[in-house]
Motif scaffolding. Structure first.
Motif, PDB file in Angstrom:
ATOM      1  N   MET A   1       0.854  -1.176   0.000  1.00 32.25           N
ATOM      2  CA  MET A   1       0.000   0.000   0.000  1.00 32.25           C
ATOM      3  C   MET A   1       0.899   1.238   0.000  1.00 32.25           C
ATOM      4  O   MET A   1       1.575   1.525   0.965  1.00 32.25           O
ATOM      5  CB  MET A   1      -0.881  -0.037   1.253  1.00 32.25           C
ATOM      6  N   ILE A   2       0.946   1.966  -1.105  1.00 29.19           N
ATOM      7  CA  ILE A   2       1.757   3.173  -1.216  1.00 29.19           C
ATOM      8  C   ILE A   2       0.836   4.381  -1.284  1.00 29.19           C
ATOM      9  O   ILE A   2      -0.103   4.407  -2.067  1.00 29.19           O
ATOM     10  CB  ILE A   2       2.670   3.124  -2.460  1.00 29.19           C
ATOM     11  N   ASN A   3       1.117   5.362  -0.450  1.00 27.70           N
ATOM     12  CA  ASN A   3       0.279   6.543  -0.364  1.00 27.70           C
ATOM     13  C   ASN A   3       1.161   7.775  -0.521  1.00 27.70           C
ATOM     14  O   ASN A   3       2.050   8.001   0.280  1.00 27.70           O
ATOM     15  CB  ASN A   3      -0.452   6.569   0.986  1.00 27.70           C
ATOM     16  N   LYS A   4       0.895   8.555  -1.538  1.00 29.45           N
ATOM     17  CA  LYS A   4       1.759   9.675  -1.876  1.00 29.45           C
ATOM     18  C   LYS A   4       1.761  10.792  -0.848  1.00 29.45           C
ATOM     19  O   LYS A   4       2.742  11.491  -0.722  1.00 29.45           O
ATOM     20  CB  LYS A   4       1.382  10.225  -3.250  1.00 29.45           C
ATOM     21  N   ASN A   5       0.678  10.973  -0.098  1.00 28.47           N
ATOM     22  CA  ASN A   5       0.644  12.075   0.845  1.00 28.47           C
ATOM     23  C   ASN A   5       1.004  11.652   2.264  1.00 28.47           C
ATOM     24  O   ASN A   5       0.744  12.369   3.213  1.00 28.47           O
ATOM     25  CB  ASN A   5      -0.713  12.782   0.821  1.00 28.47           C
ATOM     26  N   LEU A   6       1.618  10.487   2.416  1.00 24.62           N
ATOM     27  CA  LEU A   6       2.068  10.013   3.715  1.00 24.62           C
ATOM     28  C   LEU A   6       3.592   9.973   3.756  1.00 24.62           C
ATOM     29  O   LEU A   6       4.236   9.729   2.737  1.00 24.62           O
ATOM     30  CB  LEU A   6       1.540   8.609   3.999  1.00 24.62           C
ATOM     31  N   THR A   7       4.140  10.183   4.949  1.00 23.79           N
ATOM     32  CA  THR A   7       5.585  10.043   5.112  1.00 23.79           C
ATOM     33  C   THR A   7       5.937   8.556   5.055  1.00 23.79           C
ATOM     34  O   THR A   7       5.056   7.684   5.143  1.00 23.79           O
ATOM     35  CB  THR A   7       6.057  10.619   6.457  1.00 23.79           C
ATOM     36  N   LYS A   8       7.204   8.276   4.965  1.00 21.43           N
ATOM     37  CA  LYS A   8       7.657   6.889   4.927  1.00 21.43           C
ATOM     38  C   LYS A   8       7.249   6.159   6.212  1.00 21.43           C
ATOM     39  O   LYS A   8       6.763   5.031   6.168  1.00 21.43           O
ATOM     40  CB  LYS A   8       9.176   6.842   4.754  1.00 21.43           C
ATOM     41  N   LYS A   9       7.414   6.799   7.370  1.00 18.37           N
ATOM     42  CA  LYS A   9       7.046   6.184   8.648  1.00 18.37           C
ATOM     43  C   LYS A   9       5.540   5.970   8.750  1.00 18.37           C
ATOM     44  O   LYS A   9       5.078   4.945   9.245  1.00 18.37           O
ATOM     45  CB  LYS A   9       7.505   7.042   9.825  1.00 18.37           C
TER      46      LYS A   9
ATOM     47  N   THR B   1       3.447   5.490   6.288  1.00 18.57           N
ATOM     48  CA  THR B   1       3.136   4.367   5.402  1.00 18.57           C
ATOM     49  C   THR B   1       3.540   3.056   6.059  1.00 18.57           C
ATOM     50  O   THR B   1       2.804   2.065   6.000  1.00 18.57           O
ATOM     51  CB  THR B   1       3.848   4.537   4.045  1.00 18.57           C
ATOM     52  N   GLU B   2       4.701   3.050   6.708  1.00 19.25           N
ATOM     53  CA  GLU B   2       5.174   1.857   7.407  1.00 19.25           C
ATOM     54  C   GLU B   2       4.194   1.452   8.519  1.00 19.25           C
ATOM     55  O   GLU B   2       3.834   0.286   8.645  1.00 19.25           O
ATOM     56  CB  GLU B   2       6.557   2.139   7.994  1.00 19.25           C
TER      57      GLU B   2
ATOM     58  N   CYS C   1       8.573  -0.305  14.196  1.00 20.13           N
ATOM     59  CA  CYS C   1       8.930   0.867  13.389  1.00 20.13           C
ATOM     60  C   CYS C   1      10.097   1.644  13.980  1.00 20.13           C
ATOM     61  O   CYS C   1      10.446   2.718  13.478  1.00 20.13           O
ATOM     62  CB  CYS C   1       7.714   1.780  13.250  1.00 20.13           C
ATOM     63  N   ASP C   2      10.686   1.116  15.047  1.00 21.79           N
ATOM     64  CA  ASP C   2      11.848   1.736  15.694  1.00 21.79           C
ATOM     65  C   ASP C   2      11.578   3.199  16.049  1.00 21.79           C
ATOM     66  O   ASP C   2      12.314   4.100  15.659  1.00 21.79           O
ATOM     67  CB  ASP C   2      13.093   1.611  14.807  1.00 21.79           C
ATOM     68  N   THR C   3      10.487   3.410  16.781  1.00 20.69           N
ATOM     69  CA  THR C   3      10.110   4.750  17.211  1.00 20.69           C
ATOM     70  C   THR C   3       9.530   4.650  18.613  1.00 20.69           C
ATOM     71  O   THR C   3       9.302   3.553  19.121  1.00 20.69           O
ATOM     72  CB  THR C   3       9.107   5.380  16.218  1.00 20.69           C
ATOM     73  N   SER C   4       9.305   5.768  19.248  1.00 18.60           N
ATOM     74  CA  SER C   4       8.731   5.753  20.593  1.00 18.60           C
ATOM     75  C   SER C   4       7.235   5.444  20.525  1.00 18.60           C
ATOM     76  O   SER C   4       6.598   5.610  19.484  1.00 18.60           O
ATOM     77  CB  SER C   4       8.948   7.107  21.274  1.00 18.60           C
ATOM     78  N   ALA C   5       6.685   5.023  21.650  1.00 14.47           N
ATOM     79  CA  ALA C   5       5.260   4.737  21.714  1.00 14.47           C
ATOM     80  C   ALA C   5       4.449   5.998  21.442  1.00 14.47           C
ATOM     81  O   ALA C   5       3.434   5.947  20.736  1.00 14.47           O
ATOM     82  CB  ALA C   5       4.889   4.146  23.071  1.00 14.47           C
ATOM     83  N   SER C   6       4.893   7.138  21.960  1.00 18.70           N
ATOM     84  CA  SER C   6       4.146   8.378  21.722  1.00 18.70           C
ATOM     85  C   SER C   6       4.176   8.761  20.247  1.00 18.70           C
ATOM     86  O   SER C   6       3.181   9.239  19.707  1.00 18.70           O
ATOM     87  CB  SER C   6       4.658   9.517  22.597  1.00 18.70           C
ATOM     88  N   SER C   7       5.292   8.521  19.578  1.00 19.70           N
ATOM     89  CA  SER C   7       5.376   8.807  18.140  1.00 19.70           C
ATOM     90  C   SER C   7       4.480   7.871  17.338  1.00 19.70           C
ATOM     91  O   SER C   7       3.817   8.302  16.390  1.00 19.70           O
ATOM     92  CB  SER C   7       6.817   8.682  17.644  1.00 19.70           C
TER      93      SER C   7
END
Length: 72
Positions: A1-9, A11-12, A37-43
């Motif tokens: 699923m690729i969405n042009k108006n979403l950031t890479k994260k 979309t991930e 996604c190797d990010t914080s829970a709040s993110s």
């Protein structure tokens, strides 16, 4: 699923959310999303809210995290 108006994260997160929900029949936890996604829970939670704002996800009734789903 690729969405042009979403950031890479974003979309991930959307793709991961969709895949896990289909596999298990319930959405992943915020912790699972953040770790995968190797990010914080709040993110991760913020990205889900942004995806809702952009119309890719929606929140059902109630307060539970499990009320989030992919918008169709």
């Amino acid at each position: 699923m690729i969405n042009k108006n979403l950031t890479k994260k974003q979309t991930e997160v959307l793709n991961l959310f969709s895949r896990i929900t289909k596999e298990r029949g319930q959405p992943p936890t915020i912790r699972e999303l953040s770790e995968a996604c190797d990010t914080s829970a709040s993110s991760a939670h913020r990205m889900v809210r942004v995806l809702c704002d952009k119309g890719y996800m929606k929140k059902g009734n109630g307060q539970s995290w499990y009320n989030y789903q992919i918008a169709k």
